[in-house]
Design a protein around this motif. Sequence first.
Motif, PDB file in Angstrom:
ATOM      1  N   LEU A   1       3.641 -24.422  83.101  1.00  0.00           N
ATOM      2  CA  LEU A   1       3.125 -25.397  82.141  1.00  0.00           C
ATOM      3  C   LEU A   1       4.224 -26.019  81.295  1.00  0.00           C
ATOM      4  O   LEU A   1       3.943 -26.847  80.423  1.00  0.00           O
ATOM      5  N   ALA A   2       5.471 -25.629  81.526  1.00  0.00           N
ATOM      6  CA  ALA A   2       6.546 -26.098  80.656  1.00  0.00           C
ATOM      7  C   ALA A   2       6.649 -27.619  80.676  1.00  0.00           C
ATOM      8  O   ALA A   2       6.654 -28.242  81.737  1.00  0.00           O
TER       9      ALA A   2
ATOM     10  N   CYS B   1       8.502 -27.696  74.943  1.00  0.00           N
ATOM     11  CA  CYS B   1       8.806 -26.360  75.480  1.00  0.00           C
ATOM     12  C   CYS B   1      10.314 -26.224  75.694  1.00  0.00           C
ATOM     13  O   CYS B   1      10.869 -25.134  75.596  1.00  0.00           O
TER      14      CYS B   1
ATOM     15  N   ALA C   1      10.480 -20.981  79.584  1.00  0.00           N
ATOM     16  CA  ALA C   1      10.288 -22.327  80.147  1.00  0.00           C
ATOM     17  C   ALA C   1      10.716 -22.442  81.615  1.00  0.00           C
ATOM     18  O   ALA C   1      10.018 -23.048  82.422  1.00  0.00           O
TER      19      ALA C   1
ATOM     20  N   CYS D   1       7.937 -21.105  83.723  1.00  0.00           N
ATOM     21  CA  CYS D   1       6.557 -21.376  83.320  1.00  0.00           C
ATOM     22  C   CYS D   1       6.009 -22.630  83.997  1.00  0.00           C
ATOM     23  O   CYS D   1       6.613 -23.702  83.914  1.00  0.00           O
TER      24      CYS D   1
ATOM     25  N   CYS E   1       3.097 -19.878  72.126  1.00  0.00           N
ATOM     26  CA  CYS E   1       3.146 -20.868  73.211  1.00  0.00           C
ATOM     27  C   CYS E   1       2.705 -22.209  72.651  1.00  0.00           C
ATOM     28  O   CYS E   1       1.762 -22.272  71.866  1.00  0.00           O
ATOM     29  N   HIS E   2       3.386 -23.291  73.071  1.00  0.00           N
ATOM     30  CA  HIS E   2       2.987 -24.624  72.611  1.00  0.00           C
ATOM     31  C   HIS E   2       1.721 -25.114  73.295  1.00  0.00           C
ATOM     32  O   HIS E   2       1.112 -26.068  72.858  1.00  0.00           O
TER      33      HIS E   2
ATOM     34  N   PRO F   1       1.055 -18.033  78.858  1.00  0.00           N
ATOM     35  CA  PRO F   1       1.392 -18.200  80.273  1.00  0.00           C
ATOM     36  C   PRO F   1       2.175 -17.016  80.828  1.00  0.00           C
ATOM     37  O   PRO F   1       2.010 -16.644  81.989  1.00  0.00           O
TER      38      PRO F   1
ATOM     39  N   CYS G   1      11.580 -22.700  74.613  1.00  0.00           N
ATOM     40  CA  CYS G   1      10.879 -21.467  74.931  1.00  0.00           C
ATOM     41  C   CYS G   1      11.671 -20.684  75.980  1.00  0.00           C
ATOM     42  O   CYS G   1      12.094 -21.241  76.998  1.00  0.00           O
TER      43      CYS G   1
HETATM   44  S1  SF4 Z   1       5.789 -22.761  75.227  1.00  0.00           S
HETATM   45 FE1  SF4 Z   1       5.791 -24.017  77.078  1.00  0.00          FE
HETATM   46  S2  SF4 Z   1       7.265 -23.004  78.441  1.00  0.00           S
HETATM   47 FE2  SF4 Z   1       6.740 -21.526  76.826  1.00  0.00          FE
HETATM   48  S3  SF4 Z   1       5.084 -20.348  77.673  1.00  0.00           S
HETATM   49 FE3  SF4 Z   1       4.123 -22.014  76.525  1.00  0.00          FE
HETATM   50  S4  SF4 Z   1       3.818 -23.657  78.034  1.00  0.00           S
HETATM   51 FE4  SF4 Z   1       5.248 -22.188  78.945  1.00  0.00          FE
END
Ligand code: SF4
Length: 325
Positions: free
Chosen positions: A281-282, A286, A276, A279, A303-304, A238, A273
């Motif tokens: 998508l967090a 995360c 996060a 992001c 990334c998760h 991301p 992360c």
């Molecule tokens: S781990 Fe989670 S917060 Fe970090 S980049 Fe991936 S989706 Fe985004």
Amino acid sequence: MSDVVLSVRDLRIAFDGVAAVRGLSFDVYEREVLAVVGESGAGKSLTARALLGMVPRGATTSGQIRLRGSDDLAALRGRRIALVPQDALSALSPVHAVGDQLAAAVRSVQRVSRRQARALAVAALDRVGIPDAGRRARAYPHEFSGGMRQRAVIAMAMVNEPDVVVADEPTTALDTERQEQVLRVLAEQREAVGAALVLVTHDMDAVRAHADRALVLYAGRLSELGPAPDVLERPRAPYTASLLASLPRYARGRRLLALPGSPPAPGALPAGCAFAARCPLAAGRCHTEEPEPADVDGRLVACHRTDDVPHPATDLFDFQEKQPA
Ligand code: SF4
Ligand SMILES: Nc1ncnc2c1ncn2[C@@H]1O[C@H](COP(=O)(O)OP(=O)(O)OP(=O)(O)O)[C@@H](O)[C@H]1O
Ligand SMILES: [Mg+2]
């Protein structure tokens, strides 16, 4: 792919116990161009300096860096690994002729006569396109134009035919036209000498034009590492996607959305992360668990939620649209 020339394992660089580079591992392959990108403070310069055994005073370093199996980087500097500095003027001594400086660089690491060193220096200046190199070698840096000085420092880095050349933002101080020239000379020389190039840059166009692979750093960690065209066209982290979506070329004529906020400072990292807070998508872990780099789609991505990152570059904008205002 060809052999590994330089390997970095679990590199950590800390100041007063606060890590700015946090467990970074990557390889550099023979003759490749590896671009290192990421926002200001990501740890690009610290990493580049560590490759040359030149971390700043006060830094504590751990992990392993090996160049052709040796970890005595300071001893290899100038011979097997060389730096193209950011500032060509201050990299050259004003009180010695340019050719003498190159010849001294040769003699500092190679057992050759003065005459041989001189010949290698002139040949290196000739290769970077200094006209009448034999005569110009006797000139002082202030007698060179800015462009010629820039070529001379590239010649200096290449004169001992190193295996790896590290260039940290070698063109930031230059105008666009000069930037392209310098990168072209650097790329040509790397090819001629057979060196790998680690190119730290903010310029994604330079990555596109010159890099074989791209290493994207975020808050002192690997975010994404893979073939440059893949990373640029189909980012899987991301962070990479967000970085690219803020650039005109990748937004494909649509409204640009700047990456919101800024990276956390080394002493103020969140629990999970580091990306996060910025992001789109967090979610879930995360916020509790820092992702480790893992193989995804022919590259390394930390990334998760890589499965949820949109693939085609055309989706980048929609991805960015999800960003919180
Ligand atoms: S781990 Fe989670 S917060 Fe970090 S980049 Fe991936 S989706 Fe985004
Ligand atoms: N000499 C130093 N003393 C203390 N902290 C430092 C020092 N040098 C770097 N740092 C820390 O390490 C972080 C990474 O620095 P680095 O110079 O590697 O960033 P960078 O990615 O090269 O950024 P830029 O794009 O601005 O050049 C900085 O944000 C800073 O917190
Ligand atoms: Mg830097």
